[in-house]
Design a protein around this motif. Sequence first.
Motif, PDB file in Angstrom:
ATOM      1  N   GLN A  68      64.101  -3.000  14.233  1.00 17.00           N
ATOM      2  CA  GLN A  68      65.326  -3.334  14.955  1.00 17.00           C
ATOM      3  C   GLN A  68      65.187  -2.851  16.390  1.00 17.00           C
ATOM      4  OE1 GLN A  68      68.859  -1.497  13.346  1.00 17.00           O
ATOM      5  NE2 GLN A  68      70.223  -2.443  14.819  1.00 17.00           N
ATOM      6  N   ASN A  69      65.322  -3.785  17.315  1.00 17.48           N
ATOM      7  CA  ASN A  69      65.255  -3.459  18.749  1.00 17.48           C
ATOM      8  C   ASN A  69      63.986  -2.698  19.107  1.00 17.48           C
ATOM      9  OD1 ASN A  69      67.707  -4.730  19.171  1.00 17.48           O
ATOM     10  ND2 ASN A  69      68.895  -2.850  18.947  1.00 17.48           N
ATOM     11  N   GLY A  70      62.860  -3.151  18.533  1.00 16.21           N
ATOM     12  CA  GLY A  70      61.560  -2.613  18.920  1.00 16.21           C
ATOM     13  C   GLY A  70      61.127  -1.360  18.207  1.00 16.21           C
ATOM     14  N   GLU A  71      61.932  -0.829  17.286  1.00 12.49           N
ATOM     15  CA  GLU A  71      61.568   0.364  16.526  1.00 12.49           C
ATOM     16  C   GLU A  71      61.956   0.144  15.075  1.00 12.49           C
ATOM     17  OE1 GLU A  71      63.828   3.667  18.060  1.00 12.49           O
ATOM     18  OE2 GLU A  71      65.747   2.749  17.569  1.00 12.49           O
ATOM     19  N   MET A  72      61.620   1.106  14.237  1.00 10.35           N
ATOM     20  CA  MET A  72      62.030   0.999  12.840  1.00 10.35           C
ATOM     21  C   MET A  72      63.551   1.015  12.735  1.00 10.35           C
ATOM     22  SD  MET A  72      59.370   0.670  10.866  1.00 10.35           S
ATOM     23  CE  MET A  72      59.948   1.097   9.223  1.00 10.35           C
ATOM     24  N   LEU A  73      64.074   0.383  11.690  1.00 10.33           N
ATOM     25  CA  LEU A  73      65.507   0.425  11.424  1.00 10.33           C
ATOM     26  C   LEU A  73      66.022   1.857  11.462  1.00 10.33           C
ATOM     27  CD1 LEU A  73      65.594  -1.905   8.300  1.00 10.33           C
ATOM     28  CD2 LEU A  73      66.733  -2.435  10.459  1.00 10.33           C
ATOM     29  N   ARG A  74      67.250   2.041  11.909  1.00 12.85           N
ATOM     30  CA  ARG A  74      67.896   3.344  11.790  1.00 12.85           C
ATOM     31  C   ARG A  74      68.353   3.543  10.339  1.00 12.85           C
ATOM     32  NH1 ARG A  74      69.639   5.354  16.904  1.00 12.85           N
ATOM     33  NH2 ARG A  74      68.028   4.677  18.381  1.00 12.85           N
ATOM     34  N   PRO A  75      68.436   4.795   9.857  1.00 12.14           N
ATOM     35  CA  PRO A  75      68.917   5.023   8.487  1.00 12.14           C
ATOM     36  C   PRO A  75      70.274   4.379   8.213  1.00 12.14           C
ATOM     37  CG  PRO A  75      67.935   7.025   9.345  1.00 12.14           C
ATOM     38  CD  PRO A  75      67.961   6.049  10.488  1.00 12.14           C
ATOM     39  N   GLU A  76      71.182   4.427   9.216  1.00 19.33           N
ATOM     40  CA  GLU A  76      72.504   3.818   9.011  1.00 19.33           C
ATOM     41  C   GLU A  76      72.432   2.296   8.879  1.00 19.33           C
ATOM     42  OE1 GLU A  76      73.244   6.875  12.395  1.00 19.33           O
ATOM     43  OE2 GLU A  76      71.552   5.755  11.563  1.00 19.33           O
ATOM     44  N   GLN A  77      71.312   1.714   9.314  1.00 19.71           N
ATOM     45  CA  GLN A  77      71.145   0.268   9.249  1.00 19.71           C
ATOM     46  C   GLN A  77      70.202  -0.172   8.135  1.00 19.71           C
ATOM     47  OE1 GLN A  77      73.173  -1.543  10.941  1.00 19.71           O
ATOM     48  NE2 GLN A  77      73.989   0.295  11.926  1.00 19.71           N
ATOM     49  N   GLY A  78      69.924   0.735   7.183  1.00 16.06           N
ATOM     50  CA  GLY A  78      69.194   0.319   5.993  1.00 16.06           C
ATOM     51  C   GLY A  78      67.756   0.753   5.903  1.00 16.06           C
ATOM     52  N   TYR A  79      67.293   1.644   6.770  1.00 14.57           N
ATOM     53  CA  TYR A  79      65.914   2.127   6.742  1.00 14.57           C
ATOM     54  C   TYR A  79      65.510   2.515   5.318  1.00 14.57           C
ATOM     55  CZ  TYR A  79      61.951   5.245   7.834  1.00 14.57           C
ATOM     56  OH  TYR A  79      60.735   5.852   7.899  1.00 14.57           O
ATOM     57  N   PRO A  80      64.337   2.070   4.873  1.00 15.30           N
ATOM     58  CA  PRO A  80      63.305   1.405   5.674  1.00 15.30           C
ATOM     59  C   PRO A  80      63.282  -0.123   5.570  1.00 15.30           C
ATOM     60  CG  PRO A  80      62.372   2.138   3.605  1.00 15.30           C
ATOM     61  CD  PRO A  80      63.814   2.537   3.570  1.00 15.30           C
ATOM     62  N   LEU A  81      64.218  -0.726   4.810  1.00 16.93           N
ATOM     63  CA  LEU A  81      64.127  -2.165   4.571  1.00 16.93           C
ATOM     64  C   LEU A  81      65.520  -2.735   4.355  1.00 16.93           C
ATOM     65  CD1 LEU A  81      61.514  -3.897   4.353  1.00 16.93           C
ATOM     66  CD2 LEU A  81      61.764  -3.775   1.871  1.00 16.93           C
ATOM     67  N   ARG A  82      65.804  -3.838   5.022  1.00 14.52           N
ATOM     68  CA  ARG A  82      67.073  -4.522   4.809  1.00 14.52           C
ATOM     69  C   ARG A  82      66.867  -6.024   4.861  1.00 14.52           C
ATOM     70  NH1 ARG A  82      71.688  -3.707   9.040  1.00 14.52           N
ATOM     71  NH2 ARG A  82      72.744  -4.792   7.329  1.00 14.52           N
TER      72      ARG A  82
END
Length: 449
Positions: free
Chosen positions: A258-272
Amino acid sequence: MRSQLMGRVRKAPENFVPPQAVGTVFAEAKAGRRDFIRSAFAAAAGTVVASVHAQQASVGDGDPNILELPAHSKGLGQPVVTDGYGKPSKYEANVQRRQSPGLTQTKQASVSFAPLQSLFGIVTPSGLHFERHHQGWWDIDPSKHRLMVNGLVKSAKVFTMDDIMRLPSVSRFHFIECGANTGMEWGNVAVPTVQYTHGMLSCSEFTGVPLITLLEMAGADLKKGKFILAEGADGSSMTRTIPVEMITSGEVLVAYGQNGEMLRPEQGYPLRLVVPGVQGVSWVKYLRRIEVGDMPYATKDEAVHYVDLMPDGQHRQYTSIQECKSVVTTPSGGQMLLDKGFYNITGLAWSGRGKVKRVDVSVDGGRNWRTARLEGPVMEKCLTRFNIDWAWNGEECIIQSRAMDETGYVQPTYQQLRAVRGTRSIYHNNAIQSWAVHANGEVANVQLA
């Protein structure tokens, strides 16, 4: 002379209800009153006004901010990499995601709203991306996370994160909007600022693997298999049905970036899951399983929640597309116009069915409309920024925006939407938003009958 030509905008108050007052908000809401919220917002707005006046007092001929060199022009700054991960300026500390006061009883099953009034362009910084959780968020060890693909497949597959990240990837910009965005406004005006009316909305560049690739690797039967079930790994076991026809086009992604980096935990890290144009609940976070089936699954969050209550008392199910919608973010509720003169009206438009084709803006409550400028790039199922010039003469007015997408769909008024949907719904409110500008410059959330 400048203040007469170029209008200035006072920012809206951010956190207008302190944490200790949330209990009072619950009590007021149960009693059907909103006076406490209104008074708290007015008090917060007054504090901002005092701050603005204090700043204005030092501006004029002989301004020391021009005549005297500041410290940052005469000395060494801070060393490189003071923080290993960059942070915003301390002067932007108020620009935050915020919870709506009294919205939910449980913090783990709640929402944070993106500060749309403070953002530029179309991309939402990852740290300001809105959140919706049903059982709180987790920071999951990616080395232990697995994704299973099963159901109507030749051979069930289990993928590690390494397996997925070594596959050919794609990156695409898309908006994500909660189906309940603007839901509090169905009956009448409920909240004061655009952060709370429309802030369950964000837009990012997502990177991942098309879901169709993983289904083909498992030998999915895409003739018998008409639907997939996506399941998350959090304690709520969020599960959603998605038609296979959305997946065969390749637009549905299993995303890790997301936005050039790994997803943030609040956004479903590591996979959504990323399901463009569809309400956010289908973008399952912490994705752990995909099952291919021959009929809709009617899971708990599809049979009881995220259904539309219609005027005849029936519930409409599986209506997940986010229809064309727009909102003016400046001027918007809680802000104040400090001068007569020129302003740039700006806002966001989006459609779950494709590209935004046009946005019209009215400053007289919908009697007359002018076509706004669309900032590039204009992409499918992505936020689009619009702007239009406006000279405010100090009189009261009502500002609105109305979007049209490439299918010809035109954003409805509240009167048009309620004629079909009634007033008791929660989800999929895409009606035209109105902001009233009063003669003293204050901007307020209003609805036109």
